[in-house]
Design a protein around this motif. Structure first.
Motif, PDB file in Angstrom:
ATOM      1  N   TRP A   1       0.841  -1.195   0.000  1.00 24.31           N
ATOM      2  CA  TRP A   1       0.000   0.000   0.000  1.00 24.31           C
ATOM      3  C   TRP A   1       0.879   1.249   0.000  1.00 24.31           C
ATOM      4  N   SER A   2       0.403   2.320  -0.624  1.00 22.96           N
ATOM      5  CA  SER A   2       1.171   3.565  -0.735  1.00 22.96           C
ATOM      6  C   SER A   2       0.398   4.734  -0.127  1.00 22.96           C
TER       7      SER A   2
ATOM      8  N   THR B   1      -3.918   1.216  -3.036  1.00 20.46           N
ATOM      9  CA  THR B   1      -3.095   0.208  -3.688  1.00 20.46           C
ATOM     10  C   THR B   1      -3.778  -0.253  -4.970  1.00 20.46           C
TER      11      THR B   1
ATOM     12  N   ASN C   1       0.419  -4.316  -7.047  1.00 18.72           N
ATOM     13  CA  ASN C   1       1.188  -4.034  -5.837  1.00 18.72           C
ATOM     14  C   ASN C   1       0.932  -5.076  -4.752  1.00 18.72           C
TER      15      ASN C   1
END
Length: 377
Positions: free
Chosen positions: A194-195, A285, A289
């Motif tokens: 996750w970003s 996300t 990913n």
């Protein structure tokens, strides 16, 4: 180590997924749909097949094997150890004062400490404070024991979760399995994929796992502004947009899932603690990913081992499952491609994952991660 896997669907008998073997005093990990675990004969049916077994149950938001992920079944993985010994301890938070720290501490203190190498925890996931539970377990373990596991799930319903040891599954139960033996080896890794995005905000009012204010403003109002039209789908939509949390106490940031909302207090209920003065950001996300993170977790868990793994226990998050949707099996395929087809795989989609940060020893509550425990003897 010998393993046997079986599966049961509603109104059907147990079917073998692997070769049928006669096992001696096996440990059986049973993960499945909460409704099916509420059936009266779920324990007795397995006990008839494995009379001397130690049977541990946990409800899920999806059952994991090397072959598939399923929502409407119960999967049993029976394990006969050749040299490893194990103890199983339980606690029930319905019978306590709901002090999650004390519950975790008392749970670990039940074990014989000499030779204890690893504890795998299957915890109720409805109302436990997972952060305090792990802190209590760490206090008892004194940095000497690897602890991994997860919080039980209930699909995306969030109504109640079930667990048990050698009895019918029930609410409030926490089950811990302690492993002993010179040849026993357990390794682990976690990754999320996750970003963070958007501005970083400071928690100005919170209590335990309830978030009230960010930068002095009502937390729920701010969150709804970010979600826009998706805010109409709360609280379910929150599983797709968790919070990245940074605190002065932790070297690494962690992810917190929003489990529910309180409209009257403009608050959000998280899966674990959200301390005052911590900094938070929204996260997002995509499928690639998530799959890549699962592959990375498998590689790290395998690379730090002395021996090849024989059993893999996967605990992934309900939020990841919702993102993957029809491609749910991709993250499992990535894990299997790393650890090999000859490793028995079992696990669950959960309401929270329990493991240390990579390269650390104290366990933590995580959200939105793939947590892999590899075992051999």
């Amino acid at each position: 180590m010998k393993t046997v896997q079986l599966i049961k669907h509603k109104n059907e008998n147990w079917k073998y997924l692997s070769k049928k073997l006669d096992l001696i005093e096996p440990l059986i990990l049973v993960f499945g749909n909460r409704y099916l675990l509420e059936e009266q004969n779920v324990y007795t049916d397995l006990k008839e097949k494995f009379p001397d077994a130690h049977i541990v149950f946990g409800s899920t938001s999806g059952d994991i094997t090397a072959y598939f992920v399923t929502d409407d079944s119960v999967v049993a993985t029976a394990i006969e150890f050749e040299k490893t010994k194990f103890e199983i301890k339980t606690s029930n938070v319905l019978n306590s004062d709901l002090d999650s720290f004390v519950t975790g501490e008392n749970l670990i203190n039940q074990f014989t400490k000499e030779g204890l190498k690893h504890v795998f925890v299957i915890s109720e996931g409805s109302f436990i404070n997972g952060s305090e539970l792990t802190k209590g377990m760490n206090a008892a373990a004194k940095n000497k024991i690897l602890i991994t596991g997860g919080l039980c799930g209930d699909d995306a319903r969030f109504e109640k979760t079930l667990a048990a040891y050698n009895e019918n599954p029930k609410p409030g139960e926490i089950v811990a399995i302690g492993f002993y033996g010179e040849t026993f080896e357990a390794s682990f890794a976690i990754h999320g994929g996750w970003s963070p995005f958007g501005p970083e905000r400071v928690v100005t009012k919170s209590k335990s796992n309830v978030l009230y204010e960010l930068d002095g403003q009502p937390a729920l109002d701010l969150y709804k502004q970010y979600l826009g039209e998706k805010s109409k789908e709360l609280p379910g939509a929150a599983l797709l947009y968790p919070l990245n949390v940074k605190t002065e106490q932790e070297k690494q940031s962690y992810v917190r899932t929003i489990l529910n909302i309180e409209e009257d207090t403009n608050a959000m209920i998280l899966a674990g603690d959200i301390p005052v003065n911590s900094k938070v950001q929204l996260m997002m996300t995509n499928i690639d990913n998530i799959a890549n993170a699962s592959e990375l977790a498998a590689s790290q868990a395998k690379d730090i081992r002395k021996n090849e793994p024989q059993l893999a226990i996967l605990v992934s998050c309900i939020g990841r499952k919702l993102v993957l949707d029809q491609r749910i099996e991709e993250e499992i395929e990535e894990v299997v491609s790393v650890i090999g087809d000859d490793v028995t795989v079992c696990g669950l989609y959960s309401y929270g994952e329990i493991a240390p940060f990579n390269s650390e020893i104290n366990c933590q509550l995580h959200n939105q991660t793939m947590t892999i425990t590899l075992i051999s003897e």
